[in-house]
Design a protein around this motif. Structure first.
Motif, mmCIF file in Angstrom:
data_model
loop_
_atom_site.group_PDB
_atom_site.id
_atom_site.type_symbol
_atom_site.label_atom_id
_atom_site.label_comp_id
_atom_site.label_asym_id
_atom_site.label_seq_id
_atom_site.Cartn_x
_atom_site.Cartn_y
_atom_site.Cartn_z
ATOM 1 N N LYS A 70 0.753 -1.067 0.163
ATOM 2 C CA LYS A 70 0.037 0.050 0.018
ATOM 3 C C LYS A 70 0.827 1.035 0.009
ATOM 4 O O LYS A 70 2.023 1.168 0.204
ATOM 5 C CB LYS A 70 -0.813 -0.104 1.262
ATOM 6 N N VAL A 71 0.236 2.354 -0.291
ATOM 7 C CA VAL A 71 0.875 3.425 -0.017
ATOM 8 C C VAL A 71 -0.099 4.434 0.757
ATOM 9 O O VAL A 71 -1.103 4.885 0.463
ATOM 10 C CB VAL A 71 1.132 4.279 -1.364
ATOM 11 N N ASP A 72 0.463 4.665 2.138
ATOM 12 C CA ASP A 72 -0.498 5.751 2.759
ATOM 13 C C ASP A 72 -0.074 7.279 2.905
ATOM 14 O O ASP A 72 -0.909 8.160 2.999
ATOM 15 C CB ASP A 72 -0.107 5.403 4.447
ATOM 16 N N ILE A 73 1.256 7.734 2.338
ATOM 17 C CA ILE A 73 1.545 8.797 2.376
ATOM 18 C C ILE A 73 2.454 9.232 1.210
ATOM 19 O O ILE A 73 3.261 8.399 0.771
ATOM 20 C CB ILE A 73 2.668 9.044 3.858
ATOM 21 N N LEU A 74 2.298 10.382 0.394
ATOM 22 C CA LEU A 74 3.080 10.830 -0.616
ATOM 23 C C LEU A 74 3.497 11.980 -0.269
ATOM 24 O O LEU A 74 2.706 13.165 -0.010
ATOM 25 C CB LEU A 74 2.130 10.645 -1.726
ATOM 26 N N VAL A 75 4.767 12.282 -0.353
ATOM 27 C CA VAL A 75 5.459 13.534 -0.233
ATOM 28 C C VAL A 75 6.137 13.776 -1.452
ATOM 29 O O VAL A 75 7.104 13.311 -1.987
ATOM 30 C CB VAL A 75 6.586 13.499 0.982
ATOM 31 N N ASN A 76 5.466 14.736 -2.210
ATOM 32 C CA ASN A 76 5.950 15.354 -3.607
ATOM 33 C C ASN A 76 7.193 16.391 -3.218
ATOM 34 O O ASN A 76 6.775 17.655 -2.992
ATOM 35 C CB ASN A 76 4.933 15.821 -4.373
ATOM 36 N N ASN A 77 8.423 16.100 -3.152
ATOM 37 C CA ASN A 77 9.391 16.724 -2.842
ATOM 38 C C ASN A 77 10.384 16.981 -3.853
ATOM 39 O O ASN A 77 11.227 18.061 -3.892
ATOM 40 C CB ASN A 77 10.241 16.230 -1.683
#
Length: 264
Positions: free
Chosen positions: A88-95
């Motif tokens: 799964k992916v719970d968190i996305l940080v577009n950095n």
């Protein structure tokens, strides 16, 4: 406050150095599993080792993926791999992104497109892929890392200021659409923060100043707190927003800049 990320899986772009690496280490130290995305495989390998060390004996999983997020196909392929590896992916940080700022008359169409692909379309494409799972699980976090020029663009700041301003609109729109699904979307706006970018500029300047003298001069008269920020300070705010502790914060753009921005 005990800010924890246990059981959460975070994807961080631009994660091999600077703010991305600092956030990855903070998330892992707080119990989160982290997928590090960046272009250079050698830098990713070193970053993965640092993040694993920060995690200590915590029950976390750390993986690194070489991915050019300015292109759609590598993004799609990499997110498939991440989901296969982590479930799964719970968190996305577009950095991901570097400062690309110069006088408007000198910015070419290629400059504009390259900046938009790296900073705006990457965030759009990644969010499009991870949001369905977040909505299904009724829990998710997206953080768009922008800069203070998004709110208060100055002269000679294009194309970055325009790409980042579009990121503000994307943040607010996504927050409004996804709040009902338990998915919180926020932006963090960077001011002057000590990173490898400034280390490279100091080396290029070759003016006889020590690095500390160089960054002190950068901060003087520009930052009310009187110093550059630290990547770790930025990472702690990101960790709060992405944890259960930040459960009533969405649709905001937080300046992490020592008071440098002329606007709230």
């Amino acid at each position: 406050m005990d800010v924890r990320m246990d059981g959460r899986v975070a994807v961080i772009t631009g994660a091999s150095t600077g703010l991305g690496l600092a956030m990855a280490k903070e998330f892992a130290a707080s119990g989160g599993s982290v997928a590090l995305l960046a272009r250079k495989a050698d830098a990713l390998a070193a970053a993965k080792a640092e993040v694993a060390k920060a995690a200590g004996k915590a029950n976390t999983k750390i993986e690194a993926y070489s991915c050019d997020v300015s292109k759609a196909a590598p993004i799609a392929d990499t997110i498939k791999k991440v989901v296969a590896d982590f479930g799964k992916v719970d968190i996305l940080v577009n950095n991901a992104g570097i400062s690309h700022a110069k006088p408007f008359d000198t910015v070419t169409d290629e400059d504009w497109q390259g900046d938009l692909d790296l900073k705006l379309f990457a965030a759009i494409r990644l969010a499009r892929l991870v949001l369905p799972g977040m909505r299904e699980r009724k829990w998710g976090r997206i953080v768009n890392v922008l800069n203070i020029g998004a709110k208060a663009p100055g002269a000679n700041s294009t194309p970055t200021s325009v790409s980042r301003a579009a990121g503000l609109a994307l943040t607010k729109a996504l927050s409004q659409e996804n709040a009902q699904h338990g998915v919180l979307v926020n932006a963090m706006l960077v001011g002057l923060i000590d990173s490898d970018q400034w280390q490279r500029r100091h080396k290029a300047a070759n003016d006889g100043k020590t690095y500390q003298q160089f960054i002190d001069a950068m901060a003087k008269g520009r930052i009310p707190l009187g110093r550059m920020g630290k990547a770790e300070e930025f990472a702690r705010m990101a960790c709060f927003l992405c944890s259960d502790a930040g459960s009533f914060v969405t649709g905001v753009a937080i300046n992490v800049d020592g008071g440098a921005s002329p606007v709230v």
